[in-house]
Each structure stands twice: as C-alpha cells, then as structure tokens.
Write an enzyme that holds these catalytic residues in place. Structure first.
Site, PDB file in Angstrom:
ATOM      1  N   GLU A   1       9.311  -4.253  10.421  1.00  0.00           N
ATOM      2  CA  GLU A   1       9.736  -2.955   9.873  1.00  0.00           C
ATOM      3  C   GLU A   1      10.303  -2.051  10.958  1.00  0.00           C
ATOM      4  OE1 GLU A   1       6.977  -1.117   7.172  1.00  0.00           O
ATOM      5  OE2 GLU A   1       8.181   0.727   7.040  1.00  0.00           O
TER       6      GLU A   1
ATOM      7  N   LYS B   1      -1.289  -9.320   2.883  1.00  0.00           N
ATOM      8  CA  LYS B   1      -0.485  -8.859   4.028  1.00  0.00           C
ATOM      9  C   LYS B   1      -1.348  -7.914   4.860  1.00  0.00           C
ATOM     10  CE  LYS B   1       3.206  -5.877   3.730  1.00  0.00           C
ATOM     11  NZ  LYS B   1       2.736  -4.741   4.561  1.00  0.00           N
TER      12      LYS B   1
ATOM     13  N   ASP C   1      -1.109  -6.022  -0.209  1.00  0.00           N
ATOM     14  CA  ASP C   1      -1.456  -5.384   1.056  1.00  0.00           C
ATOM     15  C   ASP C   1      -2.955  -5.154   1.130  1.00  0.00           C
ATOM     16  OD1 ASP C   1       0.353  -4.766   3.092  1.00  0.00           O
ATOM     17  OD2 ASP C   1       1.305  -3.197   1.889  1.00  0.00           O
TER      18      ASP C   1
ATOM     19  N   GLU D   1      -1.329  -5.510   8.562  1.00  0.00           N
ATOM     20  CA  GLU D   1      -0.540  -4.876   9.619  1.00  0.00           C
ATOM     21  C   GLU D   1      -1.174  -5.129  10.985  1.00  0.00           C
ATOM     22  OE1 GLU D   1       0.147  -0.709   8.835  1.00  0.00           O
ATOM     23  OE2 GLU D   1       0.976  -1.119   6.850  1.00  0.00           O
TER      24      GLU D   1
ATOM     25  N   ASP E   1       0.840  -1.202   0.000  1.00  0.00           N
ATOM     26  CA  ASP E   1       0.000   0.000   0.000  1.00  0.00           C
ATOM     27  C   ASP E   1       0.878   1.256   0.000  1.00  0.00           C
ATOM     28  OD1 ASP E   1       0.870  -0.183   2.597  1.00  0.00           O
ATOM     29  OD2 ASP E   1      -1.108   0.004   3.521  1.00  0.00           O
ATOM     30  N   SER E   2       2.212   1.048  -0.015  1.00  0.00           N
ATOM     31  CA  SER E   2       3.133   2.165  -0.298  1.00  0.00           C
ATOM     32  C   SER E   2       2.847   2.717  -1.690  1.00  0.00           C
ATOM     33  CB  SER E   2       4.587   1.704  -0.179  1.00  0.00           C
ATOM     34  OG  SER E   2       4.803   0.526  -0.934  1.00  0.00           O
TER      35      SER E   2
HETATM   36  O1  KIV Z   1       3.600  -1.096   1.634  1.00  0.00           O
HETATM   37  C1  KIV Z   1       4.760  -1.510   1.592  1.00  0.00           C
HETATM   38  O2  KIV Z   1       5.516  -1.275   0.643  1.00  0.00           O
HETATM   39  C2  KIV Z   1       5.248  -2.294   2.726  1.00  0.00           C
HETATM   40  C3  KIV Z   1       6.710  -2.600   2.790  1.00  0.00           C
HETATM   41  C4  KIV Z   1       7.478  -1.383   3.153  1.00  0.00           C
HETATM   42  C5  KIV Z   1       7.003  -3.720   3.687  1.00  0.00           C
HETATM   43  O3  KIV Z   1       4.492  -2.651   3.573  1.00  0.00           O
END
Ligand code: KIV
Length: 271
Positions: A189, A120, A90, A122, A51-52
């Site tokens: 992280e 994924k 994510d 969090e 989600d980056s």
């Molecule tokens: O969203 C993302 O890119 C991440 C990584 C930094 C692990 O969660």
C-alpha cells in the site's frame, strides 16, 4: 452476468498460479451481501473484507476501533454472497499483536465463525512468529506492507511510505520474510512504483498493489472509493470507476419529490 470462466471457487493456490502465468489479479473490498454478490458476479478474484469497514461502514476516522465481532458479522454476509471469489478477512487491530497464541486463536475464530478463506495481517518481521504459526496450522495468510493503516498513530498520517532507502530496504526484507513464511499474497500500500516492482520480482507470493503502481501482480481498491460513493475522497492513486454519490443523491431527490407531490406510488405500483 458472471465473467468468471470456471465454475469452481478461487483458491490461494490459483492466486499463486495466476502470478506465475502473468495473469493480473483483481481484488476489491466488500462488507455486505448485496454488493459482494455484484462484485463476485463481475469476476473479481479476491474479495477483501477490509478493516476499512471501520471507516466506510461505521464512520470511524481510523481502522483501529473495529472489533473481531464486527468483522465476523460483516464477513458472514460477504461469504454468503461469494460463489467464486476467494474471501479474505482483515484481522482487526489488537487481535494478533499481543501474542502468537492469541493471534492464532483469533485467526481460527475469525475463519470458523465467518466462513472466510484466509486472513490478512498488517506488518513484517514484528508479526512473523504469528504468521508462521498460522500457516503451520493451515490458515492461509495475506500480508500487508507499506502504509499499514493500523499503525497510523505511529506514522502520524497516511502519507507515502518507503520513500527513504532504509525504509525501502526494510520493506523488501519484510516482503521476503513473509514470502518465505508462506504468505500466498502481500498487499503493498502506497509505496513507490519502482519499489513495488522490485518486491514483485523478488517474491513468489502474489503482490496486490494499492497506490503502488502497475507492476504488481494485482490491484486492490476500497469498493466505495472506486464507485465514487465517497466523493470527497480522491487521492492520486484512486480512480473513480463510477460517480455513484451523484447517482444516489439524484435518486433520493427524485424519491423525495415523488413522495411529496404524491406521484409515488402510482396506479401500477399499488395492490
Ligand atoms: O482495509 C482495507 O480495505 C485494506 C485495503 C485498503 C488493502 O486493507
């Protein structure tokens, strides 16, 4: 040229086996077909559609605004590109926190519509019921502990996490809970390297570090960051494996000049 040694796709089972065999796991983000194809061909075991993308692709300050629809759109392109890598997507902010049922419904949707292999999520104990339910219905889950950017408003920034003993103890407990729930991997992280090493020894899930030292089972970076495309961004944990912002600037400058002085296209570049 591919450096994958097997023609078959990476799986969550193989990720676990890599940990058991002491083989390091390379994970990188990607958000589009073209770059994901290069990343896949280069031998990365796991592609994360992070989600980056909210920051890197959409230009938002935080990861919070990105939506399910946007994540699905981006992930579809990555899935089309990935011949070997496992694709993890994510779950965006708000898609799994409200209730266990909604979390599972959204996880089913994101895998069904995007074609990704795993999700994924969090968080630790707080999101455990949702994670347990997902794994029960056959959805592979990668956890994410330490600096969890979706909680930036609670943390008040992107500083190092789990420096203090109580936070470190909670993180270790959370990692064990995620492991017992059946997460195949856990991203760690921005936490002290010694804590990441301890977590790695304490769980059967593969630990994937970012700013968490060298003892984790694998490493992950944001592709655009490690390519040096975001040249203002250089935290301590980040290595620029290329300086592509400079290369892009040079190439675009050369193109603009060639258009202006009419040297592009030349005789060989026309029909
Ligand atoms: O969203 C993302 O890119 C991440 C990584 C930094 C692990 O969660």
């Amino acid at each position: 040229m591919s450096v994958h040694t097997q023609s078959s796709r990476m799986t969550t089972t193989k990720v676990r086996q890599m940990k058991q065999n002491g083989e390091k796991i390379a994970m990188l983000t990607s958000y589009d077909y073209t770059l994901a194809r290069l990343v896949d061909e280069a031998g990365v075991e796991i592609i994360l559609v992070g989600d980056s993308a909210s920051n890197v692709v959409c230009g938002n300050q935080y990861t919070l605004p990105i939506t399910m629809d946007e994540m699905i759109f981006l992930t579809k392109g990555v899935v089309r590109a990935a011949q070997h890598s496992l694709v993890v997507v994510d779950m965006p902010f708000g898609s799994y926190q409200v209730s266990e049922e909604e979390a599972v419904r959204n996880a089913v949707r994101i895998l069904k519509e995007s074609g990704a292999d795993a999700v994924k999520i969090e968080g630790g104990e707080e999101v455990l019921p949702a994670i347990r339910h997902m794994i029960k219905v056959g959805i592979p889950v990668c956890g994410h502990l330490g600096l969890t950017p979706q909680s930036v408003n609670q943390f008040g920034g992107y500083g190092l996490r789990a420096k203090q003993e109580d936070e470190a103890a909670k993180l270790l407990k959370d990692a064990k809970l995620l492991d017992e729930a059946g997460c195949f991997a856990i991203v760690l992280e921005k936490i002290p390297a010694a804590l990441a090493a301890k977590v790695t020894k304490s769980v059967s899930a593969a630990t994937i570090g970012i700013g968490a030292g060298n003892a984790t089972d694998g490493q992950v970076l944001v592709l655009h960051d490690m390519l040096g495309l975001n040249n203002g961004f250089k935290p301590k944990f980040l290595r620029h494996f290329a300086e592509m912002a400079d290369e892009v600037h040079q190439a675009v400058d050369a193109y603009v000049n060639a258009v202006k002085d009419s040297s592009f296209p030349n005789q060989d570049e026309q029909y």
